[in-house]
Enzyme design. Structure first.
Site, mmCIF file in Angstrom:
data_model
loop_
_atom_site.group_PDB
_atom_site.id
_atom_site.type_symbol
_atom_site.label_atom_id
_atom_site.label_comp_id
_atom_site.label_asym_id
_atom_site.label_seq_id
_atom_site.Cartn_x
_atom_site.Cartn_y
_atom_site.Cartn_z
ATOM 1 N N SER A 2 0.858 -1.185 0.000
ATOM 2 C CA SER A 2 0.000 0.000 0.000
ATOM 3 C C SER A 2 0.891 1.230 0.000
ATOM 4 C CB SER A 2 -0.883 -0.015 1.253
ATOM 5 O OG SER A 2 -1.288 1.278 1.612
ATOM 6 N N SER A 3 0.370 2.330 -0.519
ATOM 7 C CA SER A 3 1.169 3.556 -0.577
ATOM 8 C C SER A 3 1.421 4.154 0.809
ATOM 9 C CB SER A 3 0.490 4.596 -1.476
ATOM 10 O OG SER A 3 -0.813 4.887 -1.003
ATOM 11 N N CYS A 4 0.738 3.644 1.842
ATOM 12 C CA CYS A 4 0.947 4.171 3.195
ATOM 13 C C CYS A 4 2.293 3.748 3.781
ATOM 14 C CB CYS A 4 -0.185 3.760 4.123
ATOM 15 S SG CYS A 4 -0.109 2.041 4.628
ATOM 16 N N TYR A 26 -0.228 -0.752 10.394
ATOM 17 C CA TYR A 26 -0.451 -1.423 9.103
ATOM 18 C C TYR A 26 0.776 -1.231 8.201
ATOM 19 C CZ TYR A 26 -2.666 -2.378 4.558
ATOM 20 O OH TYR A 26 -2.981 -2.871 3.316
ATOM 21 N N LYS A 46 3.402 -3.939 6.352
ATOM 22 C CA LYS A 46 3.593 -3.985 4.900
ATOM 23 C C LYS A 46 5.070 -3.794 4.522
ATOM 24 C CE LYS A 46 -0.451 -4.997 3.365
ATOM 25 N NZ LYS A 46 -0.631 -6.226 2.589
ATOM 26 N N HIS A 102 -13.329 4.991 2.248
ATOM 27 C CA HIS A 102 -12.407 6.016 1.764
ATOM 28 C C HIS A 102 -13.167 7.095 1.001
ATOM 29 C CE1 HIS A 102 -9.469 2.556 2.237
ATOM 30 N NE2 HIS A 102 -9.021 3.491 3.045
#
Length: 326
Positions: free
Chosen positions: A121-123, A150, A154, A193
């Site tokens: 994920s881009s987070c 999270y 990742k 979202h």
């Protein structure tokens, strides 16, 4: 080192009868990947529901791989949630995701899987990463505190794939998608979202006949969105064409302001009322865009425009949500 394994020996796309395990096939991402593989003619896709296979159980996962012996694995299973969920259940977000990843990646290696793709994920990137965000920004600064549990899991998944490649020369790759949307998205009123939340609000306002819809902020922040079918296309491309050491960003490369997005969703839904911006409310990060140039230089590009993707998503929403299946 970076591209020592950049060429894949056997073409994934020519291996249509190969057994492929898609972990997380019921989610937004996994369901799109299964459909994309089927459309390419893959006919030996293995899936398991959570009740059939608990991916947090090391012994269950190992037994599954011992008996099924898939040739390819696409790891799209994860515990996901919004800011509220991350703040309330931080232990769940870090532990469950670490367990799923560790079990699936290690069992895949142990039982002879030829290639594995891990989706993140881009987070994973620092809160104040340069924009657009290149892959090299990973671990260059502090994370966004609201979803660090999270994100840490990742990041560990990316590093685990890299470590198994370095130590065992095993073909494990990672892809980091941008903000995704499409059929099977979460339209829950509290924890969805921005894109599905706007779609639901405009739809419900249209049904009730509301004169206006109020949206938080100024509408100026810029965001990137990728239709989940484009991501699934990117996943097939990576499985077929990429075996490098670095993780790769998977984005549309196109930015849209929240204001432009809201106007577009309003148009697609057919809401005739007024859109009002509550500028007393916070805007959030001014810009968030992935630099996906490495993937695009390999020859991949997204195909679905935001307008077409919204039309497709709203059609799915009408068939699945407004009928009362909430």
């Amino acid at each position: 080192m970076e591209d020592q394994n950049a060429a894949v020996a056997d073409s994934f796309l020519s291996d249509k009868s190969a057994k492929i395990f898609v972990a997380g096939h019921r989610g937004l991402v996994g369901s799109a990947i299964v459909h994309k593989l089927q459309s390419h003619g893959f006919n030996n896709i293995v899936v398991r529901t959570h009740s059939e296979l608990d991916l947090t159980s090391q012994s269950n996962v190992d037994a599954f791989f011992a008996s099924e012996k898939p040739r390819y694995v696409i790891l799209a299973a994860a515990k996901v949630g919004g800011i509220h969920a991350n703040n309330t259940y931080p232990a769940d977000f870090i532990a469950i995701n670490l367990q799923i990843q560790t079990n699936v990646i290690h069992s895949s290696f142990s039982h002879g899987v030829q290639k594995l793709l891990f989706l993140g994920s881009s987070c994973i990137y620092p809160k104040f990463a340069p924009q657009p965000i290149p892959e090299s920004a990973l671990l260059t600064g502090p994370l966004e505190p609201t979803n660090e549990w999270y994100a840490i899991a990742k990041i560990a998944g990316i590093k685990m794939c890299k470590a198994y490649r370095i130590q065992h020369n095993w073909d494990a790759i990672s892809g980091m998608p941008t903000n995704l949307y499409g059929p099977n998205d979460n339209f829950h009123p509290e924890n969805s979202h921005v894109l599905p939340a706007l779609m639901r609000r405009f739809h419900e306002a249209k049904v009730r006949g509301d004169k206006e819809v109020v949206v938080w902020g100024s509408g100026s922040p810029l965001r990137e969105f990728l239709h989940v079918d484009d991501l699934a296309d990117g996943v097939v491309f990576l499985m077929d064409k990429y075996s490098g050491l670095s993780h790769l960003n998977v984005g549309s490369g196109k930015e849209v302001s929240i204001k432009e997005l809201a106007e577009l969703v309003k148009e697609v839904v057919g809401y005739p009322g007024e859109l009002v911006w509550d500028t007393s409310k916070p805007d959030g990060t001014p810009r968030k865009l992935l630099d996906s140039s490495k993937l695009m230089e390999l020859g991949w590009e997204p195909k679905i425009s935001l307008k077409d993707g919204l039309v497709d998503t709203y059609k799915w929403y009408l068939e699945n949500y407004s009928a009362g299946n909430q």
